[in-house]
Design a protein around this motif. Sequence first.
Motif, PDB file in Angstrom:
ATOM      1  N   LYS A 180       0.810  -1.204   0.000  1.00 61.44           N
ATOM      2  CA  LYS A 180       0.000   0.000   0.000  1.00 61.44           C
ATOM      3  C   LYS A 180       0.846   1.258   0.000  1.00 61.44           C
ATOM      4  O   LYS A 180       0.353   2.348  -0.241  1.00 61.44           O
ATOM      5  N   ASN A 183      -6.488  15.299  12.178  1.00 61.58           N
ATOM      6  CA  ASN A 183      -6.613  15.386  10.728  1.00 61.58           C
ATOM      7  C   ASN A 183      -6.194  16.755  10.216  1.00 61.58           C
ATOM      8  O   ASN A 183      -5.469  16.867   9.221  1.00 61.58           O
ATOM      9  N   ALA A 200      -4.847   7.551   3.200  1.00 65.78           N
ATOM     10  CA  ALA A 200      -5.796   6.469   2.921  1.00 65.78           C
ATOM     11  C   ALA A 200      -6.759   6.242   4.081  1.00 65.78           C
ATOM     12  O   ALA A 200      -7.912   5.830   3.871  1.00 65.78           O
ATOM     13  N   THR A 201      -6.303   6.516   5.323  1.00 63.79           N
ATOM     14  CA  THR A 201      -7.121   6.249   6.507  1.00 63.79           C
ATOM     15  C   THR A 201      -6.990   7.393   7.512  1.00 63.79           C
ATOM     16  O   THR A 201      -6.353   7.238   8.555  1.00 63.79           O
ATOM     17  N   ASP A 220     -11.465   9.215  12.050  1.00 64.12           N
ATOM     18  CA  ASP A 220     -12.912   9.372  11.886  1.00 64.12           C
ATOM     19  C   ASP A 220     -13.387  10.541  12.752  1.00 64.12           C
ATOM     20  O   ASP A 220     -13.413  10.452  13.978  1.00 64.12           O
ATOM     21  N   TRP A 232      -9.424   3.820  14.234  1.00 63.26           N
ATOM     22  CA  TRP A 232      -8.393   4.106  13.231  1.00 63.26           C
ATOM     23  C   TRP A 232      -7.499   2.893  13.013  1.00 63.26           C
ATOM     24  O   TRP A 232      -7.209   2.527  11.868  1.00 63.26           O
ATOM     25  N   ARG A 286      -9.380   0.170  11.060  1.00 62.99           N
ATOM     26  CA  ARG A 286      -9.534   0.498   9.640  1.00 62.99           C
ATOM     27  C   ARG A 286      -8.192   0.455   8.905  1.00 62.99           C
ATOM     28  O   ARG A 286      -8.105   0.022   7.750  1.00 62.99           O
ATOM     29  N   LEU A 287      -7.152   0.894   9.580  1.00 63.53           N
ATOM     30  CA  LEU A 287      -5.807   0.887   8.997  1.00 63.53           C
ATOM     31  C   LEU A 287      -5.373  -0.534   8.634  1.00 63.53           C
ATOM     32  O   LEU A 287      -4.956  -0.807   7.505  1.00 63.53           O
ATOM     33  N   ALA A 307      -7.300  -2.299   5.882  1.00 64.66           N
ATOM     34  CA  ALA A 307      -6.934  -1.844   4.537  1.00 64.66           C
ATOM     35  C   ALA A 307      -5.617  -2.442   4.055  1.00 64.66           C
ATOM     36  O   ALA A 307      -5.182  -2.161   2.938  1.00 64.66           O
TER      37      ALA A 307
END
Length: 325
Positions: free
Chosen positions: A21, A100, A189-190, A193, A206, A209-210, A213
């Motif tokens: 990735k 973020n 990419a992540t 949230d 996080w 989800r990381l 992926a």
Amino acid sequence: MASRAPMPSSKLCSAARSSPKSAREPTQAALISVVVPTRDRPEALSRCLAALSAQTVLNRLEVVVVDDGSRAADEVAARARHAHARLIRRTGGGPAAARNAGARAARGAFLCFTDDDCVPQPDWAERLVNTLRQGADAAAGSTSLSRAGALAEASDLVAHALDVPPPAGSDLAFAASNNIACTRTAFEATPFDESYPGAAGEDREWCARLTAAGFVLRSAPDAYIVHDQPLTLLGFLRQQVRYGQGAFQFRHGTDQRRPLESPSFYTALLRRGFAKGFGVGLLFCAAQAATAAGFARAWVAAHRKSLLLRRDPELAGSTSRGEGP
């Protein structure tokens, strides 16, 4: 891969990337950005920034302080006046949104995250980035509390309660957001949230989800920070209530429902608590009760919102923004 001459004052090592990735490997001299969310804790922020000013890779470091709606904004701004730091301001939104914003404003190929009440050791950023350069997409360091006693031990036990088997390729399933780093590719990419309003559950989501992926999360055990967290019984229990609310959102906040762990998982946690002493065991039991209360509170709020949504979608939307009854 062609060899690159190392920067004289940097000990960062280069290695081939292992994750499919990841983008092209950043150069040896790639900029490192540290993102520090803060809100109304100027004294703690000063200690954090002083520690970041002593980093071994200071010549390749920038610090982005994100003031997430401080009431004492001028005092926070005054403390953020460091040679390697710059300040951006938000009107509020929680630590996920602040991270973020800081990461998007940062210029570094590597992104490190810590909190304003943390004191990184001098080689903290270097060791995290070494782990990234050795093949990880994200890295997590080690955290110790500045205070001792039963409350500290119970708090540490809660922090490590999610010690569950990691996904394939990673050696961690979860890492707290006050001591992590990632490549810019992994972050883009992540991102975090931003629907999580507080410091509870957003880092767990996080990490899940990381790794889902296909990114690799690895431990950097020598990347130390000291968490200078005030510890009172009331504050500890309030924190556990927030953790319960975050846990509900983690398990029910998306279309993908995540089941609770087995009863044996919680039984093992209780045994670990009492193994540290009767007082620690009692505090851990109280923590679990408070977490359950927070989970139940979030369930009731979600059920109420669901009923409102059926009756009046516009009213349900205003309630979610804090405008309803």
